[in-house]
Design a protein around this motif. Structure first.
Motif, short mmCIF file in Angstrom:
data_model
loop_
_atom_site.label_atom_id
_atom_site.label_comp_id
_atom_site.label_asym_id
_atom_site.label_seq_id
_atom_site.Cartn_x
_atom_site.Cartn_y
_atom_site.Cartn_z
N PHE A 1 2.45 5.63 3.39
CA PHE A 1 1.23 5.00 2.87
C PHE A 1 0.72 5.70 1.61
O PHE A 1 -0.48 5.92 1.47
N HIS B 1 2.05 3.13 -2.92
CA HIS B 1 1.31 2.07 -3.64
C HIS B 1 0.27 2.66 -4.59
O HIS B 1 -0.36 1.93 -5.36
N ASP C 1 5.30 2.19 3.90
CA ASP C 1 4.18 1.75 3.06
C ASP C 1 3.79 0.33 3.40
O ASP C 1 4.53 -0.38 4.10
N ILE C 2 2.62 -0.06 2.91
CA ILE C 2 2.22 -1.46 2.95
C ILE C 2 3.17 -2.24 2.05
O ILE C 2 3.55 -1.77 0.98
N VAL C 3 3.57 -3.43 2.49
CA VAL C 3 4.43 -4.27 1.65
C VAL C 3 3.75 -5.60 1.38
O VAL C 3 3.01 -6.12 2.22
N ALA C 4 4.00 -6.13 0.20
CA ALA C 4 3.40 -7.39 -0.22
C ALA C 4 4.17 -8.56 0.38
O ALA C 4 5.38 -8.48 0.61
N GLN D 1 -3.09 -7.88 -3.67
CA GLN D 1 -3.29 -6.90 -4.74
C GLN D 1 -4.75 -6.89 -5.20
O GLN D 1 -5.33 -5.83 -5.47
N GLU E 1 -6.89 -5.14 -2.52
CA GLU E 1 -6.61 -3.70 -2.53
C GLU E 1 -7.30 -3.02 -3.72
O GLU E 1 -7.89 -1.94 -3.58
N HIS F 1 -5.50 2.01 -6.61
CA HIS F 1 -4.36 1.19 -6.17
C HIS F 1 -3.54 0.73 -7.37
O HIS F 1 -4.09 0.29 -8.38
N ARG G 1 0.15 -0.94 -6.77
CA ARG G 1 0.78 -2.16 -6.26
C ARG G 1 1.39 -1.91 -4.88
O ARG G 1 2.01 -0.88 -4.64
N ASP G 2 1.20 -2.88 -3.98
CA ASP G 2 2.00 -2.97 -2.76
C ASP G 2 3.24 -3.78 -3.13
O ASP G 2 3.13 -4.94 -3.57
N ALA H 1 3.41 -3.81 7.01
CA ALA H 1 3.92 -2.48 6.71
C ALA H 1 5.41 -2.46 7.03
O ALA H 1 5.90 -3.28 7.81
#
Length: 257
Positions: free
Chosen positions: A115, A118, A144-147, A158, A161, A168, A170-171, A244
């Motif tokens: 985490f 991003h 990590d967080i994913v888009a 985005q 966030e 922030h 980017r995810d 995630a």
């Protein structure tokens, strides 16, 4: 103010909150990281963008040594204190940029990051550095967080966030992670995916999001198309769910891992 300075300021002010955050302190991914490290027989571990140190604490009991590495001195102070309270004498901290690691090549068996990516200004540079400091056959674990794959939902995520946290960047989508890891020289696999529920009040309080930005996030969710609201399972109190993922990568493409 440059982006890295924004990161330091944001997390310097919120370091203690991240130590106690249930989202960060708990999770099956921490147990998976520990199991992975255990299978490597006392690895030397580097935790990139360690934050409050939860990944470091997870792997430390089965590691030879752990370096908890972060831009924020305030975060590292929290890690030092928490490691001492847990009796983890093999954890040490070091401050610095993930894109320019102050370590010799090939000295780590395992690099982990959880985490954090991003917030990184230059993910390709950080992955190249991770590859450099790993020994041949060494492993990298990324959580990590994913888009979402959907452009609509990606844009919504985005925006939310960034409103919540000015540091922030980017995810990334799953396909973007696969591409970046491959370009850095890693053979990689997607290990697991899961949903994280973000309790809105706790989520904004943890980052001390200004009231005006909180209002903007609520407005964005209120006006978002149904497809986006459904994807993120937005609730009446604006709590929502995000994706995630965990990637496992190997420095040598021909190694079975």
């Amino acid at each position: 103010m440059k982006q890295q300075a924004v990161v330091v300021e944001q997390f310097g002010n919120t370091a203690q909150a991240y130590l106690s955050s249930a989202v960060h302190a708990q999770g099956a991914d921490l147990a998976a990281m520990r199991d992975f490290a255990r299978g490597m027989a006392l690895p030397r571990v580097l935790d990139l963008g360690c934050g409050a140190g939860h990944a470091s604490f997870a792997v430390a009991p089965v590691a030879q040594s752990v370096v908890a590495y972060d831009l924020s001195d305030a975060m590292l102070d929290v890690v030092t204190q928490a490691a001492a309270e847990r009796g983890l004498e093999n954890v040490r901290t070091q401050q610095g940029d993930v894109g320019q690691l102050p370590f010799a090549g090939g000295i780590f068996d395992l690099v982990v990051t959880r985490f954090s990516a991003h917030h990184w200004l230059d993910v390709p540079a950080a992955l190249q550095e991770a590859w450099r400091v790993l020994r041949p056959g060494g492993k990298l674990v990324v959580v990590d967080i994913v888009a979402p794959a959907s452009a609509l939902c990606d844009t919504t995520l985005q925006a939310v966030e960034l409103l919540r946290d000015g540091s922030h960047v980017r995810d990334y989508r799953l396909c973007e992670w696969a591409h970046k890891l491959g370009m850095a020289g890693f053979a990689q696999r997607l290990e697991s995916q899961w949903k994280l529920e973000m309790r809105f009040a706790e989520w904004v309080a943890r980052m001390r999001t200004p009231a005006l930005r909180e209002q903007a996030i609520r407005s964005l969710f209120d006006s978002a198309p149904r497809e986006a609201r459904d994807y993120f399972a937005v609730q009446a109190d604006y709590s929502f769910s995000i994706d995630a993922a965990m990637f496992v990568a190997c420095k040598q493409e021909d190694e079975i891992y």
